[in-house]
Motif scaffolding. Structure first.
Motif, PDB file in Angstrom:
ATOM      1  N   SER B  26       0.816  -1.222   0.000  1.00 18.33           N
ATOM      2  CA  SER B  26       0.000   0.000   0.000  1.00 18.33           C
ATOM      3  C   SER B  26       0.847   1.268   0.000  1.00 18.33           C
ATOM      4  CB  SER B  26      -0.922  -0.017   1.225  1.00 18.33           C
ATOM      5  OG  SER B  26      -1.662   1.149   1.298  1.00 18.33           O
ATOM      6  N   LYS B  37      -3.471   9.343  -4.818  1.00 21.19           N
ATOM      7  CA  LYS B  37      -4.394  10.076  -3.949  1.00 21.19           C
ATOM      8  C   LYS B  37      -4.978   9.219  -2.838  1.00 21.19           C
ATOM      9  CE  LYS B  37      -6.076  13.853  -6.757  1.00 21.19           C
ATOM     10  NZ  LYS B  37      -7.246  14.560  -7.264  1.00 21.19           N
ATOM     11  N   TYR B  38      -4.974   7.923  -3.047  1.00 17.22           N
ATOM     12  CA  TYR B  38      -5.671   7.043  -2.105  1.00 17.22           C
ATOM     13  C   TYR B  38      -4.727   5.999  -1.514  1.00 17.22           C
ATOM     14  CZ  TYR B  38      -9.459   9.118  -4.747  1.00 17.22           C
ATOM     15  OH  TYR B  38     -10.281  10.019  -5.353  1.00 17.22           O
ATOM     16  N   ARG B  39      -5.075   5.516  -0.332  1.00 14.10           N
ATOM     17  CA  ARG B  39      -4.360   4.387   0.274  1.00 14.10           C
ATOM     18  C   ARG B  39      -5.404   3.370   0.721  1.00 14.10           C
ATOM     19  NH1 ARG B  39      -1.441   7.350  -1.412  1.00 14.10           N
ATOM     20  NH2 ARG B  39       0.400   8.360  -0.576  1.00 14.10           N
ATOM     21  N   GLU B 146     -11.893   4.483  -1.015  1.00 12.63           N
ATOM     22  CA  GLU B 146     -10.991   3.574  -0.275  1.00 12.63           C
ATOM     23  C   GLU B 146     -11.785   2.463   0.409  1.00 12.63           C
ATOM     24  OE1 GLU B 146      -8.873   6.105   2.432  1.00 12.63           O
ATOM     25  OE2 GLU B 146      -7.545   6.886   0.883  1.00 12.63           O
TER      26      GLU B 146
END
Lengths: 303, 174
Positions: B26, B37-39, B146
């Motif tokens: 991740s 932009k996302y995890r 997410e």
């Protein structure tokens, strides 16, 4: 008569363990508000153990991408080469102009006894990972204490300001970028010399607060670090004004700032290490001492 | 109910190793393959699994360990997630009789609902501490994609964790 709240002994143990963990977590959460994160030796060791795994995965990806870029996507290289040559010519011309300006600047500084230039050394670092939580705009780089990096060292690229070192181990550092909502940068608008505080708000934008409403700021005005706040050296490019919110009331205006650095394509950064850290520490100590003296003066004399 | 530490330790060690691998993916690979932009909050998924599947007095300690590992990959720290995780697991323990994972879709739906609950607790704590709604709205925008991805991955990861914990025989999840 005692009321038996728990169904059995295990329920009671569970409640006690949960209560203890919750209390410890609550205390830790309420105290978690520092500008930098100090690490114990064991925590540093763990970070140094885990970060190489991140680096290995990141490097593998880079290697694969490089192979694809070098051998498979080389079709338009000739055309790109021609464009780049033109850009090099243009940049050489600009460099010559800049050299002239630099010489002029040095002459004027000497004339005004402006003081000696700070001797800041730099360390080139490669990004190996990003923060696991998307709320925090933190990057991990492959340079740490062993390379001379210190907490709160300024981090830049050739485009502008990236942030500062927030957490440190022997071989790796975590950098709090200017996009993070916990970062505050004292900025100055290059054209109008107006001061304000730049804060991170989103994935690719910052805002500049506390700029006087009457300041004649326009779009694309460049924002630089002011040097106040004792973390970032003066004159580093932060970004440009991309939106202005000026109400008909109030005393300040709010500016949206597009950072000079493209964080989405960031791969390497430069960490500035210099004597300014020592100077900063001495200044803080001097301030603390002066505060203590003031406190002593205000205390009533004890008979 | 697992009341002996020897029932917990082997499963916990493997879960920690699995979470470590997922966190490394991740943080090191996901951002450079387009997820800048996302995890993916795999720690939340593991905490939910522990809450759904394991009835043990040590659940608080286990959540603390998961969050402690997570804190080496995020400056988020361990405290906020531990608080939210324990509250969510307490709620799950009261609703345990009502939760039935009888299909993949139900697993995804229930995971999504409890992720929302987790988020609301974190949201509340953050607001109490900082009083900043603008930041929290931005956070909610990121939470939606997410959490959906995590819910989609939930059946597969629950299947793997089932094998690790040998949870089939004492769980309510089909």
């Amino acid at each position: 008569m005692a009321i038996n709240v728990f169904r059995n002994e295990n329920q009671r143990y569970k409640a006690i363990i949960n209560l203890i963990v919750l209390s410890v977590a609550l205390i830790s959460f309420s105290q978690q508000n520092e500008a930098v994160r100090q690490q114990s030796a064991f925590e540093g060791f763990l970070m140094d153990t885990l970060a190489p795994l991140q680096k290995a995965l990141n490097s593998t990806h880079r290697a694969i991408v490089t192979v694809i870029d070098d051998y498979f996507l080389n079709v338009s290289a000739k055309r790109e080469n021609r464009i780049l040559k033109n850009q090099v010519d243009d940049l050489e011309r600009k460099l010559f102009e800049t050299e002239e300006l630099k010489k002029e600047n040095n002459r004027l500084k000497e004339l005004m006894s402006f003081g000696q230039e700070l001797q800041i050394s730099s360390v080139l670092a490669q990004i190996v990972a990003w923060d696991s939580n998307s709320d925090f705009k933190i990057i991990r780089v492959n340079k740490g204490k062993a390379d001379g990096v210190k907490l709160q060292s300024t981090v830049v690229t050739s485009e502008g300001l990236v942030g500062y070192v927030y957490r440190l181990s022997k071989h790796y550092s975590d950098i709090l970028t200017i996009l993070d909502s916990n970062t505050r940068v004292d900025g100055i608008i290059q054209r109008t010399r107006s001061h304000g505080i730049v804060e991170g708000v989103s994935q690719d934008k910052c805002i500049m607060k506390y700029v006087g409403r009457t300041e004649p700021v326009v779009l694309d005005d460049v924002i630089l670090t002011s040097g106040l706040g004792n973390i970032f050296p003066k004159g580093i490019r932060v970004g440009v004004v991309s939106r202005i919110e000026r109400e008909s009331f109030g005393i300040t205006q709010s500016l949206e700032v597009t950072p000079a650095v493209n964080f989405g394509q960031l791969e390497e950064v430069i960490i500035l290490i210099g004597p300014e850290n020592q100077t900063r520490r001495l200044e803080w100590e001097a301030l603390d001492n002066s505060d203590d003296k003031d406190d002593d003066k205000t205390k009533p004399a004890v008979r | 109910m697992r009341v002996q530490l020897r029932d917990i330790i082997p499963g916990m060690l493997i879960t920690i190793l699995l979470l470590m691998a997922l966190e490394i993916f991740s943080t090191a690979l996901f951002p450079v393959i387009g997820g800048y932009k996302y995890r993916l909050p795999f720690n939340i998924l593991v905490i939910l699994f522990l809450g759904f599947k394991l009835e043990t007095p040590f659940i608080g300690m286990m959540i603390l360990m998961i969050q402690w590992l997570h804190s080496y990959f995020s400056v988020d720290g361990w405290a906020q997630g531990t608080l939210a995780g324990i509250f969510v697991c307490m709620i799950i323990s009261y609703l345990r009789e009502l939760i039935h994972f009888n299909s993949i879709w139900m697993t995804m739906l229930i995971t999504q609902v409890f992720q929302l609950l987790y988020f609301l607790i974190v949201f509340g704590m953050f607001y109490l501490k900082n009083g900043d709604l603008t930041f929290l709205l931005g956070r909610f925008e990121r939470f939606i994609p997410e959490s959906i991805v995590i819910s989609l991955l939930a059946p597969f990861l629950f299947f793997v964790l089932d094998k690790v914990w040998h949870a089939k025989e004492d769980s309510l999840i089909a």
